[in-house]
Structures are given as C-alpha cells and as structure tokens.
Design an enzyme around this catalytic site. Sequence first.
Site, mmCIF file in Angstrom:
data_model
loop_
_atom_site.group_PDB
_atom_site.id
_atom_site.type_symbol
_atom_site.label_atom_id
_atom_site.label_comp_id
_atom_site.label_asym_id
_atom_site.label_seq_id
_atom_site.Cartn_x
_atom_site.Cartn_y
_atom_site.Cartn_z
ATOM 1 N N HIS A 136 1.991 -15.912 12.654
ATOM 2 C CA HIS A 136 2.632 -15.653 11.331
ATOM 3 C C HIS A 136 3.609 -16.858 10.923
ATOM 4 O O HIS A 136 3.741 -16.894 9.598
ATOM 5 C CB HIS A 136 3.902 -14.520 11.740
ATOM 6 C CG HIS A 136 4.706 -13.891 10.661
ATOM 7 N ND1 HIS A 136 4.329 -13.225 9.831
ATOM 8 C CD2 HIS A 136 5.894 -14.332 10.267
ATOM 9 C CE1 HIS A 136 5.038 -12.903 8.864
ATOM 10 N NE2 HIS A 136 6.143 -13.636 8.997
ATOM 11 N N HIS A 183 5.513 -7.289 5.346
ATOM 12 C CA HIS A 183 6.175 -6.833 6.348
ATOM 13 C C HIS A 183 5.504 -5.498 6.954
ATOM 14 O O HIS A 183 6.120 -4.228 6.925
ATOM 15 C CB HIS A 183 7.506 -6.442 5.866
ATOM 16 C CG HIS A 183 8.420 -7.058 7.016
ATOM 17 N ND1 HIS A 183 9.596 -6.225 7.198
ATOM 18 C CD2 HIS A 183 8.670 -8.207 7.503
ATOM 19 C CE1 HIS A 183 10.370 -7.036 7.858
ATOM 20 N NE2 HIS A 183 9.830 -8.318 8.182
#
Length: 764
Positions: free
Chosen positions: A63, A112
């Site tokens: 990420h 998200h």
Amino acid sequence: MESSVQVDPGTDTVAIAAASPDRPQPYVELGMNDEEYQRVRHILGRRPTSAELAIYSVMWSEHCSYKSSKVHLRQFGDKAPKTDKLLVGMGENAGVVDIGQGWAVTFKVESHNHPSYVEPYQGAATGVGGIVRDIMSMGARPIAVMDSLRFGPADAPDTQRVLPGVVAGVGGYGNSLGLPNIGGETVFDACYEGNPLVNALCVGVMKHEDIKRAVAPGPGNKVILFGALTGPDGIGGASVLASATFDEESHQKRPSVQVGDPFMEKLLIECCLELFREDLVVGIQDLGAAGVSCATTELAAAGTGGMHVDLDAVPLRDATLRPEEILMSESQERMMAVVSPDKVDRFMEICRRWEIPATVIGQVTDTRRLVMTWRGETIVDIPPVTAADEGPVYERPLEPPKDLGALQSDTPGRLTRPSNGDELRRTVLWLAGSPNLASKTWVTSQYDRYVLGNTVLAMPENAGVVRIDDESGLGISLSLDGNGRYARLDPYSGAQLALSEAYRNVAATGARPLAVTNCLNFGSPEDPGVMWQFARAVEGLADACQYLGIPVTGGNVSFYNQTGTTPINPTPVIGVLGVHDDVRRRVNMALTSDGATIALLGETREEFGGSEWAHVVYGHLGGLPPLVDLKAEAALASVMVTAIREGLLTAVHDLSDGGLSQTLVESCLRGGLGARITLPGDPFVTLFSESVARAMVAVRPGGEARLAALCESAGVPVTQIGVAGGDSLNVTGRGPEGDQQELFSIPLAELREANERMLPSYAN
C-alpha cells in the site's frame, strides 16, 4: 519493549540492548517476507528493534511502497506529454495543475476497499477523510468530493450489508465537512461480492503561490503533530488489511479499520488554511496510511535528511499504547507540520483558537538519521530514505490469464437479439431498470451536492462542474469512470476506454480536458495473470494520456482485491479534470427545448463485447470490448467544447453503457421531455451498441448548419435522428421486413417507474 538502540557517543556504532535477543520477530505477521526482513537487518547492520520493524513493515507494504507496481507506473512519467499546466506531478500527496488566472487545482482519487468491506460505514467515511487531508496537505481548500463504488449483485445478502453502510459513510463524512459530492458511479457485478470497491476523490483550489510540499528542511525547525489524539484504531491497516485477500476470517479484522470524526476534520481544515495564510509552515504531511511512521520518514527523507522525535510527546487517546503501536496507528484527523522556531508560538495560538491539539514532538536535524526516543531510550535509529524511498521493487512474473483466449472467443454474436418493436421496447425498459443503469437517486440523495453554493452540475449529469471564480465564471469539470468488464476482456483497451469515457464526459459539459488521476484496483500481484492485467492497463493508460496530451498527476494502486483465489475484474478507475473558461456557458444532459433537433455525433459500429445488453439480458461476458479511437475522441471533444462555447447546443449527453437507448432514457427523464426518434440502420445496433467517441446533442434552432460545419471540419460524423417533444419516447426505424415503421413508444411515466424502482427495492 523488546529492544532499544544505544548509541555510543564516541563512535558511529550502534549497540542493541535487548532482553530477549533470540526471540523471533513477527515480521511475517506484519506483511514482510524473509528476504525483506534480512534486507532490513543488512541496512541497519543489526537486528531491528520492534519499533524499527514496525516502521519498515508499514513503509515497505504494498500500500505504501508500490513495490509490485512501481516498475510499471514509471510509464506515466516516461510518457508524460509536455505541458506547462502541470505544477506538481506524481510523487507528492496530490497533483496540482494550473487552470488560469493565477488559480491552481489539486485532485486525487484513492481506495478504501478492504476497510469498507470489514466495517462499511467507517471504512467509507475515513476513505473520504483521508483523501480530503491529501488535498489539504498541498495547501488547498477542499471544494468537492466524488466517489466510485462497486458492489456484488444488488440482491446479494452481502451487498445489502455493505451498500447502505458505505453510502451512509460517504455521505455522513462528506456532508459533515460541508463538501458537495458532485458525481461518481455505483456499479454492481458478481466479481465484487465479498470485495467491494470504494474509491474516493477530492479536489481543492489554491493560488499558485500557496502550494505546499511534504518536506522537512532546515535543521532546528520543529516538528509539530496536530489534530486528533493517537489511539489504537487502524493499527496495521496499511500493511496488513490492505495487503491481504478476504476470507471467512475477514470480520475479525475490525480493529484495523480507522474511526473518523468529521467535525474534528472540519476544524482541522480551517485551522490549516489559517496557518497557510500566515505562512507558518515550511513543510506539511497528512497522517493517513502508516501514520507517524509515514509522516516522519517521508518528511525527513524529502528534506534535510534527519529528524529527532520524542514519542513520549505524542498525545495519546490510550496511554497503554506501545511505541510500535503509536508508530503504526492510523487514527484519523491528524497532520504533521515543520515549523521554524520563531513561528511555533503563533502556530500553537492558531491551533488553540480552533481547538486543535498540537504538540512539538521533535525537530529537524542534518544527521540523515531518523532517531526516536521513548522513556529515555533510543528505540529507532535508521536512515529515513531507506524506509521512505528505497523499499523493495519487484518485477513480478506476467502472463495472460489462462481463460482469456476462450473468453475473447465467446462473442455476443451467438446471443439472440430482439427482432421486432415489442422486443426492442422490452429491452429498453430492461436496461433502464437494470442495477447499473437504473437511477442512483437513492444514493445521491444522501449526499449534499450543492453545499458551499458553487456546484454548477452534479449527478446524474455527465460530469460534476464547480465554479472557482465568481467574477469571471472560471470553473472545473470532473468525471470518474471505469468498466471492469471491458478491462477483463482486454486490460489495455479497458483502461483506455475508462479514460475515453471520463474525457468525453468532461468535454460534454463544455470543459477542456486537462489532467488525469487514477485508482487502479486489481487482484493479488503474486498472481501472474493479475500482474499481466495490471501491466497492460498501465501501458494502455499511459499511451492514451500521451496521445491525448493530458498528464497523469498521481493516483493510487489497490492490490489484493479478491476473495480467496478469485480476483475481481481488473478495474482501473480514471478521473479526468477539465477547465471551463466560464461555467455560465456549460450545458447539461436534459432535453428541455421542445422542437429542438436531436443529432447523433460519431460513428456507430456493431460492438457488444462486455456490453450492458449482453450482461443484463444474458449475464454474458465475452468477446472484445469496443474499439478504442483516441483520434475520434479528441475530435468529438473539440466539436462539443466549441459548439457549447458558441451556444449552439441546449443539451449534450455522451453515449457509453447501454448505448443510445440509455442516453435517450436519461436525457428525456432528466428534462421531463420526450423525443421522436428515427433510427438510421439496424435498430438493435443503433440503440444498444456501445461504440465510443459518440454523443447525442440537442441543437438550438438555427444552429444546425454551424454544427454541421464544425463536425465536417473535425471529421466527426453527424446524423439528425429526431426532435425533442411530447411526453413519450417514440422510436421509428427499419422493421423486420425492411420497411420504415414505428417500432415502439414508451410514456415517460413508464420509463421513470422502470428507472427508479430498482435500487430502493434492494437497499431498504
């Protein structure tokens, strides 16, 4: 505490004081492999402390470090078109572009996804909060948000759990901030069941001279943490939750989901803007993924190169947090600023006035080391650049998915098509009421689209439009688009088709497309088939942006979007920003002018691979997606922008999912006015083909000749297909015997009922 670092002041060596030096370190649980862990030991020349291991684990996560995607993402820079409009490009929190008159706009989209599956409301809400802080950290005032949402089948139990929470989270956070939600998309497909996609975009505005950067220059400058207190929520979220696939254990990961407080963020926005106005910061970074670890390492690495931090000074919501938990916490509504010593008092005064907690937790050094202390001991002593910029870079194996050939060979040509007027009518209604094409009013009514008073156009229009300057009418247009079915059939073309649609949507409002952001949602990078899809999609997007002359300013990669071993369809979501010289000359998609000529711009081909028709009627996915034609897209955009600027058009609506049929439905329902249409050629192909580079326009009386001249000059085919008027959609065309006849008529009331009933019936 497992170990601390003790530095002998008389030497450059570092010794370890460890109670259990042979105790295994949980690097695997933190998302690191054996090679990565050994590399950390090599960098440090010793065993890392638990705090150092925490920093490297989150900063080297997929990420944060883009370790599997970096080798491919370089194409966005290598192929970037030359432009003087790009003020800040990739590598910063968000890209910044010049829109004229001294104004600059920053925008970015991020994912998200995983948190929104685990805890839908907070996952979606903090996705909005995080992207807003990215925009704040560039020195801008956030002015609008958008979202791209994807769920499993509308009637699936998991969708009915996730959908209401996600929509409520997006609306609850954005509405509380007082930011209009001006557009986006809501898509349903079986591949997203168990792995929804929640992509959030924010756009902000500033003057050129107000741009801020994430740097920590100047030894002696103070490092200030301000905003909400640090708690246990979100610990490990970036490195663990966002870098794992979903299974039956996923709901146990709730502690990894952050908890948001939009009212604190609203105060933080206003506080930051006042700090910026008084020029009190020399560098600033938001605390999102990886929290304090990310902010300190990135600020230090981009500045003078060193920083000393006292972790005891970090204000805690939970006094029992260990140092590694403080470092990994992803508590929301926090920022980190670098401030010269003579401005600290004023900085603190402004924070107090806005009731924002602020604490000096360290200072900038020139040691090129990030040093952190805790309870009198040094627990971190690392070169920050190794954590922030020198993480592992993988060139993963690539190969096409094994089923791709069979998928592309399974063309929609074998599917039975409607052959008469009644069947065509039924198909129009089916598509209008299908989950992906039905009205999304149930979603958008939960968002405040007009707060702040500068929203000019919002959903369900082609694109969102926001006024920037009241006097001149300067404004921006934004569209966010993607199509996972197209990308599954051909990821190179699929990425270009997503860009084409967003580009076309922006131009359909009258804006000149200027810049691109992206959120690339894919399965596991450890799967060669997924990595092939990713590499092809990036290449396709980079090539198309180069051709169209619009740079990629930044974006996000989201991997591990799959359930077990089954990945989602590759889903590149593309945002395009355009500029309006005067938003008062914009055009919407509604048919409102009785008697206006309706024309079709662009060429229609027989293209049904990945189409909504095949998906809705037969549940079919196969063949090839529509042919990409970037030259035609650029020509169409130029015609639309010029025609709108000259006042020739009263309505414009692009053709995309569902083809001309859905465009007519939406424009008629939006304006409350029917249309009488005569179809050229094969009625089925004309109505439902999804060929690109097309738009439907309503021409102002007397403007037909000028529009025809513009189209001829640009090489854009133009066909008059009817007139606006009445309270029904009436369609004439070639019948089964080849003669011209009225094929069907659908009252607008019936169209509206079909279009609006679907989503509320599933979501409530």
